[in-house]
Design an enzyme around this catalytic site. Structure first.
Site, PDB file in Angstrom:
ATOM      1  N   SER A  37       0.800  -1.233   0.000  1.00  0.00           N
ATOM      2  CA  SER A  37       0.000   0.000   0.000  1.00  0.00           C
ATOM      3  C   SER A  37       0.827   1.274   0.000  1.00  0.00           C
ATOM      4  CB  SER A  37      -0.944   0.011   1.208  1.00  0.00           C
ATOM      5  OG  SER A  37      -0.213  -0.128   2.415  1.00  0.00           O
ATOM      6  N   ASP A 324      -3.880   7.846   8.142  1.00  0.00           N
ATOM      7  CA  ASP A 324      -4.827   6.978   8.843  1.00  0.00           C
ATOM      8  C   ASP A 324      -4.052   6.224   9.918  1.00  0.00           C
ATOM      9  OD1 ASP A 324      -3.508   4.911   7.504  1.00  0.00           O
ATOM     10  OD2 ASP A 324      -5.123   4.549   6.074  1.00  0.00           O
ATOM     11  N   HIS A 327      -0.962   4.397   7.609  1.00  0.00           N
ATOM     12  CA  HIS A 327      -0.203   4.968   6.494  1.00  0.00           C
ATOM     13  C   HIS A 327       0.180   6.424   6.738  1.00  0.00           C
ATOM     14  CE1 HIS A 327      -2.779   1.766   4.744  1.00  0.00           C
ATOM     15  NE2 HIS A 327      -1.637   1.424   4.182  1.00  0.00           N
TER      16      HIS A 327
END
Length: 349
Positions: A37, A324, A327
């Site tokens: 990610s 978040d 991340h």
């Protein structure tokens, strides 16, 4: 006559200097990225997985304020590195169905949020494994050959910068499903060996300039602090950080050996120390908050838990290291890229 000779010499110097500059600017034809990610720019959007972020408030600081499938408030390192290399302001996701052949020329990211070096990780998360990303890369090279010729494909393989970024999901999640087979040290070693195997396979496909990110201090992300850091203290999950360090201790010398064995350049890129220092000393880097994310209450919000219905999302994400609960924010990514890229690129080009 002397003046003419002098002028001619000056012209030659100018032309050579200009050619050198032009050569330097065109040395890196593309950026090719594999991983999770951190580098995903939208490859998960059309997958049957819960690990998506193509909805607000993700992307609130992205150009135009669009949620594109990037796990951040704005751009991610694959974008920032592409921009710093002078390629493009954003790096396209290979799985984007609207990608045109010419969009492939400056590079793509094959990264898929939630994946890892352990094949079980991608299976659990229903995302694209790093090994399937290699299959997609073969397809990418075939497309380059078909549309732009063998020479262009050769140029991309030999001179592009290849980045491999993974391990966080393996360490933080999949290990818990593998405790019957591994202790912490042996699992970290297994992951590092898998990373080296991945690089070897990438090299077999023709890549010659490869950088591999270290594991990050994943025990210090807000979610890990919330679940494992103690109700009042919310400290870092130190056993998890120790696993990340063990992974790095195994990976770094292994990549050094591979660099000596194979032609081209293979680099270990130490991201751990930079991010850990940012988390420990946020004000040094201009941040105000290091232990919570901007989205929601910043404790557990990630993917669908980070949504536009949550009234607690901060208004100034650039003050937060994390967007978040897992991340970093675009600004944190920018600090990391600015601190590391020039240092390591000078060893490649």
């Amino acid at each position: 006559m002397k003046i003419q000779i002098l002028l001619f010499a000056l012209v030659l110097i100018f032309v050579e200097a200009n050619a050198a500059t032009q050569g330097k600017n065109t040395t890196i034809p593309a950026l090719i990225v594999f991983g999770d990610s951190i580098m995903d720019t939208g490859n998960n959007n059309n997958l049957p997985t819960l690990l998506k972020c193509n909805f607000p408030p993700y992307g609130k600081d992205y150009p135009g304020g669009f949620a594109t499938g990037r796990f951040s408030d704005g751009r991610v390192p694959s974008d920032l590195i592409a921009e710093k290399l002078g390629l493009a302001k954003t790096l396209p996701a290979y799985m984007n169905p609207y990608l045109k052949p010419e969009d492939l020329l400056k590079g793509v990211t094959f990264a898929s949020g939630g994946t890892g070096y352990d094949p079980l990780t991608a299976k659990i998360m229903s995302v694209i494994s790093v090994w399937d990303q290699l299959i997609n890369f073969k397809e990418y090279i075939s497309k380059i050959k078909r549309h732009f010729g063998e020479e262009k494909a050769k140029d991309i393989l030999e001179h592009s910068f290849f980045l491999v970024v993974s391990s966080s999901n393996d360490l933080a999640h999949t290990y818990l499903a593998q405790t019957h087979r591994y202790d912490r040290t042996s699992y970290a070693n297994f992951l590092a060996d898998s990373a080296v195997h991945f690089v070897r396979e990438l090299h077999k496909l023709g890549a010659r300039k490869i950088g591999v990110f270290s594991a990050v201090p994943v025990g210090c992300v807000p979610l890990q602090r919330t679940v494992f850091g103690g109700f009042f203290t919310r400290g870092c999950n130190q056993p998890l950080n120790n696993m990340a360090k063990q992974f790095n201790a195994r990976l770094s010398p292994a990549l050094d050996s591979l660099d000596k064995e194979l032609d081209g350049v293979i680099l270990y890129i130490n991201v751990y120390d930079t991010l850990f220092d940012m988390i420990q000393h946020p004000k040094k880097y201009g941040f105000e908050v290091a232990d919570r994310g901007c989205c929601g209450k910043g404790l557990l919000a990630i993917s669908y838990l980070c949504n536009s219905l949550n009234p607690f999302t901060c208004s100034n994400s650039s003050a937060y290291i994390f967007w978040d609960s897992y991340h970093p924010s675009e600004r944190a990514y920018q600090v990391i890229v600015d601190n590391l890229l020039d240092k390591y690129l000078s060893k490649v080009y």
